[in-house]
Design an enzyme around this catalytic site. Structure first.
Site, mmCIF file in Angstrom:
data_model
loop_
_atom_site.group_PDB
_atom_site.id
_atom_site.type_symbol
_atom_site.label_atom_id
_atom_site.label_comp_id
_atom_site.label_asym_id
_atom_site.label_seq_id
_atom_site.Cartn_x
_atom_site.Cartn_y
_atom_site.Cartn_z
ATOM 1 C CE1 TYR A 126 17.136 -21.788 5.121
ATOM 2 C CE2 TYR A 126 16.416 -19.665 4.292
ATOM 3 C CZ TYR A 126 17.305 -20.715 4.280
ATOM 4 O OH TYR A 126 18.359 -20.705 3.408
ATOM 5 N NE ARG A 152 -3.993 -1.901 2.170
ATOM 6 C CZ ARG A 152 -4.581 -2.386 3.240
ATOM 7 N NH1 ARG A 152 -4.376 -1.834 4.413
ATOM 8 N NH2 ARG A 152 -5.360 -3.423 3.143
ATOM 9 N NE ARG A 201 20.309 -10.833 3.816
ATOM 10 C CZ ARG A 201 21.444 -10.595 3.154
ATOM 11 N NH1 ARG A 201 22.039 -9.428 3.293
ATOM 12 N NH2 ARG A 201 21.969 -11.526 2.398
ATOM 13 C CB VAL A 249 10.383 -14.246 -0.122
ATOM 14 C CG1 VAL A 249 10.835 -15.479 -0.882
ATOM 15 C CG2 VAL A 249 9.227 -13.571 -0.831
ATOM 16 C CG ASN A 250 15.119 -14.371 2.009
ATOM 17 O OD1 ASN A 250 14.835 -14.905 0.939
ATOM 18 N ND2 ASN A 250 15.985 -13.379 2.095
HETATM 19 C C1 JUQ Z 1 19.214 -24.525 4.001
HETATM 20 C C2 JUQ Z 1 18.736 -25.728 4.508
HETATM 21 C C3 JUQ Z 1 18.995 -26.083 5.833
HETATM 22 C C4 JUQ Z 1 20.970 -23.108 7.033
HETATM 23 C C5 JUQ Z 1 21.198 -23.485 8.334
HETATM 24 C C6 JUQ Z 1 20.684 -24.702 8.810
HETATM 25 C C7 JUQ Z 1 19.972 -25.542 7.971
HETATM 26 C C8 JUQ Z 1 20.775 -20.725 6.231
HETATM 27 C C9 JUQ Z 1 21.151 -19.956 5.139
HETATM 28 C C10 JUQ Z 1 19.425 -18.455 5.563
HETATM 29 C C11 JUQ Z 1 18.677 -17.245 5.185
HETATM 30 C C12 JUQ Z 1 18.467 -15.223 3.754
HETATM 31 C C13 JUQ Z 1 19.239 -14.016 3.386
HETATM 32 C C14 JUQ Z 1 18.216 -20.474 8.838
HETATM 33 C C15 JUQ Z 1 24.990 -22.677 5.187
HETATM 34 C C16 JUQ Z 1 23.920 -23.721 4.999
HETATM 35 C C17 JUQ Z 1 19.729 -25.196 6.660
HETATM 36 C C18 JUQ Z 1 20.233 -23.961 6.146
HETATM 37 C C19 JUQ Z 1 19.968 -23.650 4.797
HETATM 38 N N1 JUQ Z 1 21.499 -21.891 6.571
HETATM 39 N N2 JUQ Z 1 20.477 -18.855 4.813
HETATM 40 C C20 JUQ Z 1 19.120 -16.480 3.973
HETATM 41 C C21 JUQ Z 1 18.262 -16.308 2.803
HETATM 42 O O1 JUQ Z 1 18.818 -12.935 3.781
HETATM 43 O O2 JUQ Z 1 20.274 -14.092 2.706
HETATM 44 O O3 JUQ Z 1 17.745 -16.876 5.827
HETATM 45 N N3 JUQ Z 1 19.027 -19.143 6.633
HETATM 46 C C22 JUQ Z 1 19.676 -20.280 6.974
HETATM 47 O O4 JUQ Z 1 19.258 -20.994 8.058
HETATM 48 C C23 JUQ Z 1 22.975 -21.809 6.495
HETATM 49 C C24 JUQ Z 1 23.516 -22.339 5.189
#
Ligand code: JUQ
Length: 152
Positions: free
Chosen positions: A59, A31, A104, A54-55
């Site tokens: 997860y 908005r 972040r 989205v991120n």
């Molecule tokens: C994918 C699948 C399982 C992860 C940690 C633990 C398990 C993350 C990576 C994010 C984001 C956001 C951004 C919460 C080295 C393996 C996982 C896993 C990832 N890892 N990224 C990123 C997209 O702003 O860039 O939120 N979160 C994670 O875990 C670490 C990765």
């Protein structure tokens, strides 16, 4: 049975409410910046809110799965505590991201670490379960046997 999962259920509902809160932020950002669906891009301020939501959503299923597996097979209290910290880290992540992309990173590393801990506890709990179910004896007994063999 419900005593064994009540904390996990509570953290799950809290996580769902947090996701709803993130979605509301996207609706408000749409908005404010006048971005109508199906458009998903706009000024950087909008893109950051959109990407943060989205991120976090990406997860969410992974988090809920390992929350329950570690809570049921390892320890409910430990899993629920990690879960609450994970939700706090995601809240921090969302708001830092909406301010600036660099901000972040710290809460993202914290949430990734907590997810690794939940995965580790899940594996430990499952290992313990399969050992006692199919090999007989608990992990404590197995480690005891192993220790006696290494240093009798
Ligand atoms: C994918 C699948 C399982 C992860 C940690 C633990 C398990 C993350 C990576 C994010 C984001 C956001 C951004 C919460 C080295 C393996 C996982 C896993 C990832 N890892 N990224 C990123 C997209 O702003 O860039 O939120 N979160 C994670 O875990 C670490 C990765």
């Amino acid at each position: 049975m419900r005593d064994q999962v009540a904390l996990l259920a509570f953290v799950t509902v809290a996580a769902v409410l947090e996701q709803a809160y993130f979605s509301m932020q996207v609706i408000w950002a749409r908005r404010r910046y006048k971005i109508t669906p199906p458009n998903t891009t706009g000024p950087p301020g909008f893109d950051r809110v959109f990407r943060a939501q989205v991120n976090c959503s990406e997860y969410f299923p992974i988090f809920i799965s390992v929350l329950w597996v570690s809570g049921i097979f390892f320890h409910q209290g430990a899993a629920a505590l990690c879960g609450i910290f994970y939700l706090c880290a995601r809240y921090e992540y969302f708001h830092r991201y909406t301010e600036c992309a660099q901000g972040r990173l710290k809460p993202m590393y914290i949430s990734a670490t907590l997810l690794w801990i939940l995965i580790g506890l899940s594996l430990l709990g499952l290992l313990e379960y399969f050992l006692s179910a199919y090999v007989g004896g608990s992990m404590k007994q197995h480690l005891g046997c192993l220790l006696r063999e290494v240093c009798p």
